[in-house]
Design an enzyme around this catalytic site. Structure first.
Site, PDB file in Angstrom:
ATOM      1  N   LYS A  38     -23.206 106.528  65.099  1.00 20.59           N
ATOM      2  CA  LYS A  38     -23.723 105.863  66.294  1.00 20.59           C
ATOM      3  C   LYS A  38     -22.857 104.648  66.628  1.00 20.59           C
ATOM      4  O   LYS A  38     -22.049 104.199  65.808  1.00 20.59           O
ATOM      5  CB  LYS A  38     -25.173 105.441  66.087  1.00 20.59           C
ATOM      6  CG  LYS A  38     -25.395 104.401  65.007  1.00 20.59           C
ATOM      7  CD  LYS A  38     -26.863 104.036  64.897  1.00 20.59           C
ATOM      8  CE  LYS A  38     -27.077 102.966  63.822  1.00 20.59           C
ATOM      9  NZ  LYS A  38     -28.458 102.495  63.765  1.00 20.59           N
ATOM     10  N   TYR A 284      -8.471  75.248  74.878  1.00 20.95           N
ATOM     11  CA  TYR A 284      -9.505  74.638  75.704  1.00 20.95           C
ATOM     12  C   TYR A 284     -10.171  73.458  75.006  1.00 20.95           C
ATOM     13  O   TYR A 284     -10.433  73.482  73.806  1.00 20.95           O
ATOM     14  CB  TYR A 284     -10.582  75.670  76.046  1.00 20.95           C
ATOM     15  CG  TYR A 284     -10.178  76.631  77.153  1.00 20.95           C
ATOM     16  CD1 TYR A 284      -9.942  76.177  78.444  1.00 20.95           C
ATOM     17  CD2 TYR A 284     -10.058  77.995  76.898  1.00 20.95           C
ATOM     18  CE1 TYR A 284      -9.586  77.054  79.455  1.00 20.95           C
ATOM     19  CE2 TYR A 284      -9.702  78.886  77.899  1.00 20.95           C
ATOM     20  CZ  TYR A 284      -9.467  78.407  79.176  1.00 20.95           C
ATOM     21  OH  TYR A 284      -9.111  79.273  80.178  1.00 20.95           O
TER      22      TYR A 284
END
Length: 392
Positions: A38, A284
């Site tokens: 999955k 940043y």
């Protein structure tokens, strides 16, 4: 078109098959093993991994939903596929068409399957289901024994629904003290007695994930439970299949733990290099400030690729066989590394985010520990724009 952006994940065929063999060996052929693929095989590429496992002997695969199952059916036409999160309106027809086995527990699941079977003119016991029992997870599954009896009563000899499997999901199979799994097994035992009393005889009884294969007492108890009902035991490993053993498993299985091989390696390349002086910042919000003359290397990987932003200023990567720190904030598409201590570093040098290089190693557990999560999330989070390439 071949990808040209220098970011990729390598999926090791030999590693995957090694882990499958170990899991099969752990249950001594006394149980079946469902390969849980999955979430795109935990980020490893299900349509690439499943055929390899099928050729190695895997008969069952576990997926999340019908969409995943239909994609898998295209590459594994003969496999049995369990849809592990139930079904929703409009999916029952596809379940029947693609010969899927839905995991069910809600009355409306039965309604949808019965209606679709009637519309297709199917006969009695033509739609196989796996009935889930809630033994303590409180997530999916039939919760009360009264409710269980009502659902079983719907599966008469004239019904299109066949109870092929009965299963449960353990909430903490890797934790032995206190052993909550034992209380879940006890509740599962009672539920199976109710199933038998109602005249149903499942082919498979399944419970347990990767951890169960490492816990002999749980494995032995489940084997005996399946034998009691003349059923076949099935386990549903996921994490171990991709090379990581559950933590807190008994030391008696340490040898097997060491033999598991991580299947995924995540790599990129240095695309730019620059030098900044002491006192200059990078990234940043200027969260990195150089304390010395510093060489910075840029890699084209960011949080949009699945590199967690929490690794800013604390994560690391491998360059020329040595660990180097992430400098500053992880950006959406780029990350900066401090490579000052790597001599002769060059544009084009390979960078390893998960995997081995020159005797050093970074694992999904390492990234998980640094970000306060689990290795499942680390590999599942690697974005689909990072191509998966089968190797060895």
């Amino acid at each position: 078109m071949m990808p040209t952006r220098p970011v990729w994940a390598e999926i090791s065929r030999s590693g995957l098959l090694n882990n499958w063999k170990l899991l099969r060996s752990a249950v001594h052929n006394e149980a079946d093993v469902m390969a849980v693929v999955k979430a795109d095989a935990y980020g490893h590429n299900a349509v690439a991994c499943a055929p390899l496992l099928e050729r190695a002997g895997a008969k069952w695969f576990g997926v999340t939903c019908v969409t995943e199952a239909v994609a898998l059916r295209k590459v594994c036409p003969d496999a049995r596929i369990l849809v592990m999160s139930g079904l929703w309106g409009g999916e029952a027809g596809a379940i029947i068409e693609h010969r899927l086995a839905p995991q069910v527990w809600e009355p409306f699941h039965f309604d949808l399957l019965e209606k679709a079977a009637l519309a297709l003119g199917l006969g009695p016991r033509s739609v196989a289901i796996h009935l889930e029992i809630d033994t303590g997870m409180s997530r999916q599954g039939v919760r009360s024994f009264d409710e269980l009896e009502k659902l079983l009563a719907r599966c008469s000899a004239e019904s299109p629904i066949l109870v092929e499997g009965v299963m449960t999901h353990f909430s903490a199979p890797e934790v032995l003290e206190p052993d909550e799994t034992q209380s879940q097994i006890a509740r599962f035992t009672t539920a199976l007695d109710v199933v038998a009393k109602q005249g149903h005889h499942p082919v498979w009884i399944h419970a347990g994930n990767s951890a169960t294969a490492f816990v002999p007492q749980h494995l032995e108890t489940l084997k005996k439970l399946a034998q009691k009902h003349s059923a076949r035991l099935m386990l549903r490993p996921g994490l171990a299949l991709y090379g990581y053993s559950p933590r807190f498993t008994p030391h008696s299985r340490d040898a097997m733990n060491r033999e598991l091989k991580p299947v995924l390696a995540w790599k990129t390349r240095i695309v730019s290099i620059r030098t900044i002086e002491a006192g200059e910042s990078a990234g940043y919000n200027m969260t990195f400030r150089a304390s010395r003359r510093t060489t910075l290397a840029l890699i084209p990987v960011g949080y949009a690729d699945g590199l967690n932003r929490l690794l800013s200023n604390c994560g690391s990567a491998l360059v020329r066989g040595k660990k180097v720190p992430i400098a500053g904030r992880v950006s959406m598409d780029q990350t900066i590394l401090d490579v000052t201590d790597i001599p002769q570093v060059e544009i084009g040098d390979e960078v390893v985010l998960i995997g081995e290089q020159g005797g050093e190693c970074i694992t999904a557990y390492d990234l998980a520990d640094a970000t306060g999560t689990i290795p499942y999330e680390v590999t599942c989070a690697i974005n689909a724009r990072v191509p998966r390439l089968l190797v060895d």
